[in-house]
Structures are given as C-alpha cells and as structure tokens.
Design a protein around this motif. Structure first.
Motif, PDB file in Angstrom:
ATOM      1  N   ARG A 178       0.823  -1.113  -0.069  1.00 30.39           N
ATOM      2  CA  ARG A 178      -0.069  -0.117   0.028  1.00 30.39           C
ATOM      3  C   ARG A 178       0.904   1.461   0.010  1.00 30.39           C
ATOM      4  NH1 ARG A 178      -5.526  -0.119   0.973  1.00 30.39           N
ATOM      5  NH2 ARG A 178      -6.474  -2.083   1.066  1.00 30.39           N
TER       6      ARG A 178
ATOM      7  N   ALA B  71       2.466   1.636  -3.558  1.00 31.88           N
ATOM      8  CA  ALA B  71       1.085   2.257  -4.300  1.00 31.88           C
ATOM      9  C   ALA B  71       0.852   3.588  -4.111  1.00 31.88           C
ATOM     10  CB  ALA B  71      -0.063   1.212  -3.990  1.00 31.88           C
TER      11      ALA B  71
ATOM     12  N   THR C 143       2.411   6.964  -7.358  1.00 31.17           N
ATOM     13  CA  THR C 143       1.640   8.108  -8.023  1.00 31.17           C
ATOM     14  C   THR C 143       2.406   9.484  -8.097  1.00 31.17           C
ATOM     15  OG1 THR C 143       0.404   8.546  -5.977  1.00 31.17           O
ATOM     16  CG2 THR C 143      -0.445   7.202  -7.882  1.00 31.17           C
TER      17      THR C 143
ATOM     18  N   GLU D  99      -0.043   5.873 -12.072  1.00 30.09           N
ATOM     19  CA  GLU D  99      -1.603   5.238 -11.823  1.00 30.09           C
ATOM     20  C   GLU D  99      -1.291   3.870 -11.910  1.00 30.09           C
ATOM     21  OE1 GLU D  99      -5.327   5.242 -10.430  1.00 30.09           O
ATOM     22  OE2 GLU D  99      -3.876   6.724 -10.353  1.00 30.09           O
ATOM     23  N   LEU D 100      -1.017   3.322 -13.224  1.00 33.36           N
ATOM     24  CA  LEU D 100      -0.894   1.953 -13.503  1.00 33.36           C
ATOM     25  C   LEU D 100       0.063   1.247 -12.604  1.00 33.36           C
ATOM     26  CD1 LEU D 100      -1.514  -0.173 -15.764  1.00 33.36           C
ATOM     27  CD2 LEU D 100       0.681   0.418 -16.936  1.00 33.36           C
TER      28      LEU D 100
ATOM     29  N   SER E 160       0.494   1.832  -9.543  1.00 35.44           N
ATOM     30  CA  SER E 160      -0.264   2.107  -8.161  1.00 35.44           C
ATOM     31  C   SER E 160      -1.604   0.957  -8.095  1.00 35.44           C
ATOM     32  CB  SER E 160      -0.766   3.358  -7.999  1.00 35.44           C
ATOM     33  OG  SER E 160      -1.782   3.561  -6.938  1.00 35.44           O
ATOM     34  N   ARG E 161      -2.055   1.092  -9.305  1.00 34.30           N
ATOM     35  CA  ARG E 161      -3.255   0.012  -9.189  1.00 34.30           C
ATOM     36  C   ARG E 161      -2.756  -1.389  -9.599  1.00 34.30           C
ATOM     37  NH1 ARG E 161      -7.686   2.714 -13.439  1.00 34.30           N
ATOM     38  NH2 ARG E 161      -7.811   4.472 -12.600  1.00 34.30           N
ATOM     39  N   GLU E 162      -1.609  -1.672 -10.080  1.00 41.10           N
ATOM     40  CA  GLU E 162      -1.004  -3.022 -10.139  1.00 41.10           C
ATOM     41  C   GLU E 162      -0.753  -3.331  -8.773  1.00 41.10           C
ATOM     42  OE1 GLU E 162      -0.108  -6.589 -11.777  1.00 41.10           O
ATOM     43  OE2 GLU E 162      -1.047  -5.078 -12.735  1.00 41.10           O
TER      44      GLU E 162
ATOM     45  N   LEU F  31      -1.910  -2.376  -5.861  1.00 36.93           N
ATOM     46  CA  LEU F  31      -3.017  -2.647  -4.880  1.00 36.93           C
ATOM     47  C   LEU F  31      -3.826  -3.910  -5.448  1.00 36.93           C
ATOM     48  CD1 LEU F  31      -4.657   1.112  -4.598  1.00 36.93           C
ATOM     49  CD2 LEU F  31      -3.275  -0.161  -2.891  1.00 36.93           C
ATOM     50  N   THR F  32      -3.873  -4.122  -6.442  1.00 36.37           N
ATOM     51  CA  THR F  32      -4.483  -5.138  -7.328  1.00 36.37           C
ATOM     52  C   THR F  32      -3.920  -6.694  -6.685  1.00 36.37           C
ATOM     53  OG1 THR F  32      -5.370  -4.071  -8.955  1.00 36.37           O
ATOM     54  CG2 THR F  32      -5.432  -6.706  -9.192  1.00 36.37           C
ATOM     55  N   TRP F  33      -2.463  -6.525  -6.793  1.00 33.73           N
ATOM     56  CA  TRP F  33      -1.549  -7.523  -6.299  1.00 33.73           C
ATOM     57  C   TRP F  33      -1.853  -7.724  -4.979  1.00 33.73           C
ATOM     58  CZ3 TRP F  33       1.094 -11.273  -8.858  1.00 33.73           C
ATOM     59  CH2 TRP F  33       1.780 -12.236  -7.896  1.00 33.73           C
TER      60      TRP F  33
ATOM     61  N   GLU G 236      -4.608  -7.510  -3.249  1.00 33.90           N
ATOM     62  CA  GLU G 236      -6.038  -8.088  -3.000  1.00 33.90           C
ATOM     63  C   GLU G 236      -6.037  -9.399  -3.609  1.00 33.90           C
ATOM     64  OE1 GLU G 236     -10.527  -6.896  -3.425  1.00 33.90           O
ATOM     65  OE2 GLU G 236      -8.915  -5.345  -3.994  1.00 33.90           O
TER      66      GLU G 236
END
Length: 73
Positions: free
Chosen positions: A15, A18, A22, A31-32, A34-36, A38-40, A42
């Motif tokens: 976290r 992530a 940004t 952004e990409l 960061s999202r990757e 956070l998705t990892w 979860e």
C-alpha cells in the motif's frame, strides 16, 4: 494447495509503494503501477511468483522523489 495470505507487514509495504508510485511517476505510469500494486495485494498473491512485484515495491520505496535524496527519518 491453498495460497497463504500475505501478512500485515507485506500488505502495508504494498500500500505504501502504491501511494508513493503516484508521486514518484506522475501521470498514467504512476497510476498504472499504483493500481497493479493494490490489485496484487488483494488478488495477485494467489497467483504465486511475487518476486517481480516485491522487487518493484523495493524500488518504489527506495527511489528518491524529484531526484533528491530523502532524509532517513
């Protein structure tokens, strides 16, 4: 064999990386990333092979912002 969930420390590192991504990489790249991350956190750990993701976390957390060295506070 069921995947082992990440411990609290690993989740917090993901976290933090992530959020920092940004600021380190403004715009769509940050952004990409960061999202990757956070998705990892979860879902991705269930896929195994986290070496690349954890190297990315290390790099994001250790890279200086704006080309300046950060104080070790």
């Amino acid at each position: 064999m069921d995947p082992v969930p990440m411990d609290h420390h690993e989740k917090m590192r993901l976290r933090a990386a992530a959020f920092r991504a940004t600021r380190l990489y403004p715009g769509p790249v940050g952004e990409l990333v960061s999202r990757e991350l956070l998705t990892w956190e979860e879902f991705g750990y269930r896929l195994g092979g986290s070496a690349l993701v954890m190297r990315l976390v290390d790099q994001v957390l250790q890279s200086p912002l704006d080309g300046r060295q950060e104080s070790a506070a």
